[in-house]
Design a protein around this motif. Structure first.
Motif, PDB file in Angstrom:
ATOM      1  N   ILE A 171       0.856  -1.181   0.000  1.00  9.71           N
ATOM      2  CA  ILE A 171       0.000   0.000   0.000  1.00  9.71           C
ATOM      3  C   ILE A 171       0.896   1.236   0.000  1.00  9.71           C
ATOM      4  O   ILE A 171       1.711   1.426   0.908  1.00  9.71           O
ATOM      5  N   GLU A 172       0.727   2.062  -1.025  1.00  9.07           N
ATOM      6  CA  GLU A 172       1.557   3.257  -1.162  1.00  9.07           C
ATOM      7  C   GLU A 172       0.976   4.455  -0.414  1.00  9.07           C
ATOM      8  O   GLU A 172       1.712   5.274   0.136  1.00  9.07           O
ATOM      9  N   ASP A 173      -0.332   4.565  -0.397  1.00  8.41           N
ATOM     10  CA  ASP A 173      -0.997   5.753   0.131  1.00  8.41           C
ATOM     11  C   ASP A 173      -1.460   5.514   1.570  1.00  8.41           C
ATOM     12  O   ASP A 173      -2.267   4.616   1.819  1.00  8.41           O
ATOM     13  N   PRO A 174      -0.994   6.317   2.526  1.00  9.83           N
ATOM     14  CA  PRO A 174      -1.427   6.144   3.920  1.00  9.83           C
ATOM     15  C   PRO A 174      -2.917   6.411   4.135  1.00  9.83           C
ATOM     16  O   PRO A 174      -3.459   6.021   5.181  1.00  9.83           O
ATOM     17  N   ASP A 175      -3.576   7.067   3.176  1.00 10.75           N
ATOM     18  CA  ASP A 175      -5.016   7.309   3.316  1.00 10.75           C
ATOM     19  C   ASP A 175      -5.858   6.060   3.045  1.00 10.75           C
ATOM     20  O   ASP A 175      -7.057   6.038   3.357  1.00 10.75           O
ATOM     21  N   VAL A 176      -5.247   5.063   2.468  1.00 14.77           N
ATOM     22  CA  VAL A 176      -5.975   3.811   2.210  1.00 14.77           C
ATOM     23  C   VAL A 176      -6.285   3.130   3.542  1.00 14.77           C
ATOM     24  O   VAL A 176      -5.395   2.937   4.376  1.00 14.77           O
ATOM     25  N   ASN A 177      -7.532   2.795   3.738  1.00 14.90           N
ATOM     26  CA  ASN A 177      -7.933   2.149   4.998  1.00 14.90           C
ATOM     27  C   ASN A 177      -8.737   0.858   4.779  1.00 14.90           C
ATOM     28  O   ASN A 177      -9.317   0.316   5.723  1.00 14.90           O
ATOM     29  N   ARG A 178      -8.737   0.392   3.540  1.00  8.82           N
ATOM     30  CA  ARG A 178      -9.507  -0.828   3.252  1.00  8.82           C
ATOM     31  C   ARG A 178      -8.895  -1.531   2.042  1.00  8.82           C
ATOM     32  O   ARG A 178      -8.593  -0.892   1.029  1.00  8.82           O
ATOM     33  N   LEU A 179      -8.714  -2.836   2.165  1.00 12.12           N
ATOM     34  CA  LEU A 179      -8.249  -3.648   1.039  1.00 12.12           C
ATOM     35  C   LEU A 179      -9.413  -4.533   0.602  1.00 12.12           C
ATOM     36  O   LEU A 179      -9.893  -5.371   1.369  1.00 12.12           O
ATOM     37  N   GLU A 180      -9.876  -4.309  -0.629  1.00 13.78           N
ATOM     38  CA  GLU A 180     -11.065  -5.002  -1.139  1.00 13.78           C
ATOM     39  C   GLU A 180     -10.646  -6.162  -2.049  1.00 13.78           C
ATOM     40  O   GLU A 180      -9.804  -6.002  -2.935  1.00 13.78           O
ATOM     41  N   PHE A 181     -11.251  -7.333  -1.825  1.00 14.32           N
ATOM     42  CA  PHE A 181     -11.012  -8.519  -2.651  1.00 14.32           C
ATOM     43  C   PHE A 181     -12.317  -8.864  -3.372  1.00 14.32           C
ATOM     44  O   PHE A 181     -13.343  -9.107  -2.725  1.00 14.32           O
ATOM     45  N   LEU A 182     -12.272  -8.902  -4.687  1.00 12.45           N
ATOM     46  CA  LEU A 182     -13.443  -9.273  -5.485  1.00 12.45           C
ATOM     47  C   LEU A 182     -13.140 -10.570  -6.231  1.00 12.45           C
ATOM     48  O   LEU A 182     -12.088 -10.701  -6.866  1.00 12.45           O
ATOM     49  N   GLY A 199     -19.163  -5.045  -3.004  1.00 13.72           N
ATOM     50  CA  GLY A 199     -20.216  -6.003  -3.359  1.00 13.72           C
ATOM     51  C   GLY A 199     -20.333  -6.244  -4.844  1.00 13.72           C
ATOM     52  O   GLY A 199     -21.308  -6.853  -5.292  1.00 13.72           O
ATOM     53  N   ALA A 200     -19.339  -5.804  -5.635  1.00 16.62           N
ATOM     54  CA  ALA A 200     -19.437  -5.948  -7.091  1.00 16.62           C
ATOM     55  C   ALA A 200     -19.099  -7.350  -7.577  1.00 16.62           C
ATOM     56  O   ALA A 200     -19.478  -7.728  -8.686  1.00 16.62           O
ATOM     57  N   GLY A 201     -18.382  -8.129  -6.788  1.00 17.37           N
ATOM     58  CA  GLY A 201     -17.953  -9.448  -7.238  1.00 17.37           C
ATOM     59  C   GLY A 201     -18.986 -10.534  -6.972  1.00 17.37           C
ATOM     60  O   GLY A 201     -20.006 -10.321  -6.309  1.00 17.37           O
ATOM     61  N   TYR A 202     -18.702 -11.706  -7.509  1.00 18.48           N
ATOM     62  CA  TYR A 202     -19.515 -12.887  -7.204  1.00 18.48           C
ATOM     63  C   TYR A 202     -19.386 -13.218  -5.723  1.00 18.48           C
ATOM     64  O   TYR A 202     -20.350 -13.626  -5.073  1.00 18.48           O
ATOM     65  N   ARG A 203     -18.178 -13.050  -5.185  1.00 22.18           N
ATOM     66  CA  ARG A 203     -17.914 -13.103  -3.751  1.00 22.18           C
ATOM     67  C   ARG A 203     -17.016 -11.923  -3.407  1.00 22.18           C
ATOM     68  O   ARG A 203     -16.186 -11.498  -4.217  1.00 22.18           O
ATOM     69  N   ASN A 204     -17.164 -11.396  -2.184  1.00 21.35           N
ATOM     70  CA  ASN A 204     -16.437 -10.189  -1.796  1.00 21.35           C
ATOM     71  C   ASN A 204     -15.878 -10.336  -0.386  1.00 21.35           C
ATOM     72  O   ASN A 204     -16.550 -10.869   0.502  1.00 21.35           O
ATOM     73  N   LEU A 205     -14.648  -9.860  -0.205  1.00 20.27           N
ATOM     74  CA  LEU A 205     -14.008  -9.835   1.107  1.00 20.27           C
ATOM     75  C   LEU A 205     -13.262  -8.512   1.255  1.00 20.27           C
ATOM     76  O   LEU A 205     -12.966  -7.837   0.265  1.00 20.27           O
ATOM     77  N   HIS A 206     -12.935  -8.171   2.488  1.00 17.30           N
ATOM     78  CA  HIS A 206     -12.118  -6.971   2.689  1.00 17.30           C
ATOM     79  C   HIS A 206     -11.369  -7.065   4.012  1.00 17.30           C
ATOM     80  O   HIS A 206     -11.756  -7.813   4.919  1.00 17.30           O
ATOM     81  N   LEU A 207     -10.293  -6.296   4.081  1.00 17.16           N
ATOM     82  CA  LEU A 207      -9.545  -6.102   5.317  1.00 17.16           C
ATOM     83  C   LEU A 207      -9.549  -4.615   5.651  1.00 17.16           C
ATOM     84  O   LEU A 207      -9.285  -3.780   4.782  1.00 17.16           O
ATOM     85  N   GLN A 208      -9.855  -4.302   6.897  1.00 15.75           N
ATOM     86  CA  GLN A 208      -9.730  -2.922   7.356  1.00 15.75           C
ATOM     87  C   GLN A 208      -8.263  -2.669   7.717  1.00 15.75           C
ATOM     88  O   GLN A 208      -7.648  -3.468   8.428  1.00 15.75           O
ATOM     89  N   LEU A 209      -7.709  -1.566   7.225  1.00 12.38           N
ATOM     90  CA  LEU A 209      -6.280  -1.296   7.374  1.00 12.38           C
ATOM     91  C   LEU A 209      -6.033   0.000   8.145  1.00 12.38           C
ATOM     92  O   LEU A 209      -6.871   0.909   8.155  1.00 12.38           O
ATOM     93  N   ARG A 210      -4.862   0.036   8.740  1.00 12.55           N
ATOM     94  CA  ARG A 210      -4.324   1.279   9.301  1.00 12.55           C
ATOM     95  C   ARG A 210      -2.886   1.383   8.796  1.00 12.55           C
ATOM     96  O   ARG A 210      -2.007   0.647   9.245  1.00 12.55           O
ATOM     97  N   VAL A 211      -2.697   2.293   7.847  1.00  6.84           N
ATOM     98  CA  VAL A 211      -1.400   2.418   7.179  1.00  6.84           C
ATOM     99  C   VAL A 211      -0.707   3.684   7.673  1.00  6.84           C
ATOM    100  O   VAL A 211      -1.302   4.768   7.700  1.00  6.84           O
ATOM    101  N   HIS A 212       0.554   3.563   8.053  1.00  8.22           N
ATOM    102  CA  HIS A 212       1.320   4.697   8.570  1.00  8.22           C
ATOM    103  C   HIS A 212       2.339   5.166   7.533  1.00  8.22           C
ATOM    104  O   HIS A 212       2.762   4.436   6.664  1.00  8.22           O
TER     105      HIS A 212
END
Length: 212
Positions: A171-182, A199-212
């Motif tokens: 993750i390059e941008d510290p403002d990113v706070n979610r990693l979405e898997f479709l 929710g765009a994929g057939y199945r969807n997952l995500h991780l909540q992030l805290r990037v410094h």
């Protein structure tokens, strides 16, 4: 003197009759009627026996037919529900120790698992997005402020098999706070709007992030 009772092995118990003096034979011969009755009984008994045998054969055939149907059901079970498993594990292969807080530009690894129960072999497509998300209190749901496609790759999973493979991201941008898997079972759309990303994929997952 009255004549003695006549005895006949076919007539059953002795039968006594009284005849007038001038009649020498007044007792009718019932042996023929008794014999006919016996033959009638034999015929009716034979008919009953044939009916019982036929009924037994029908019952046996029904039992074998039911047994054959049961075996067919066991050997050929009905088609069950079709579905796909999609999950993420930590780098050690367990549902713990997810990389959720880290420094930007450092490599992080998770394990992506896909279980195919769709009754056919499928080549899935996985897309990952680095997302800056907010929250819409009026609609009570997360919103996407910005999103950048990180990776797109294919995974072929045979029917009734599960494939797990490591996935490393940065993750390059510290403002990113979610990693979405479709996950897509068919060809993914060429473009996904921000409003429909979650929710765009057939199945969807995500991780909540805290990037410094």
């Amino acid at each position: 003197m009255p004549p003695e009772a006549s005895r006949d092995p076919l007539s059953g118990p002795p039968r006594t009759c009284t005849a007038p003096p001038d009649v020498t034979d007044s007792c009718p011969d019932t042996s023929l009627s008794i014999t006919a009755q016996d033959e009638s009984d034999d015929l009716s008994g034979g008919s009953a026996t044939r009916f019982e045998r036929a009924l037994s054969l029908v019952l046996i055939a029904a039992v074998f037919a039911a047994l054959g149907m049961t075996i067919f059901i066991i050997v050929s079970p009905g088609e069950g529900e079709k579905f796909t498993e999609f999950y993420i594990l930590g780098p050690t292969g367990k549902a713990t120790d997810y990389p959720t807080e880290f420094m930007s530009r450092t490599p992080q690894t998770v394990i992506i698992g896909i279980g195919n129960h769709e009754s056919r072999d499928i080549t899935y497509t996985v897309e990952t997005f680095a997302v800056e998300s907010g929250f819409d209190s009026a609609k009570n749901r997360p919103t996407v402020v910005s999103a950048m496609l990180l990776d797109r790759f294919s995974v072929t999973v045979p029917d009734n098999r599960t494939v797990e493979q490591p996935y490393t991201f940065r993750i390059e941008d510290p403002d990113v706070n979610r990693l979405e898997f479709l996950l897509f079972a068919e060809a993914p759309p060429e473009k996904i709007s921000l409003d429909s990303l979650i929710g765009a994929g057939y199945r969807n997952l995500h991780l909540q992030l805290r990037v410094h």
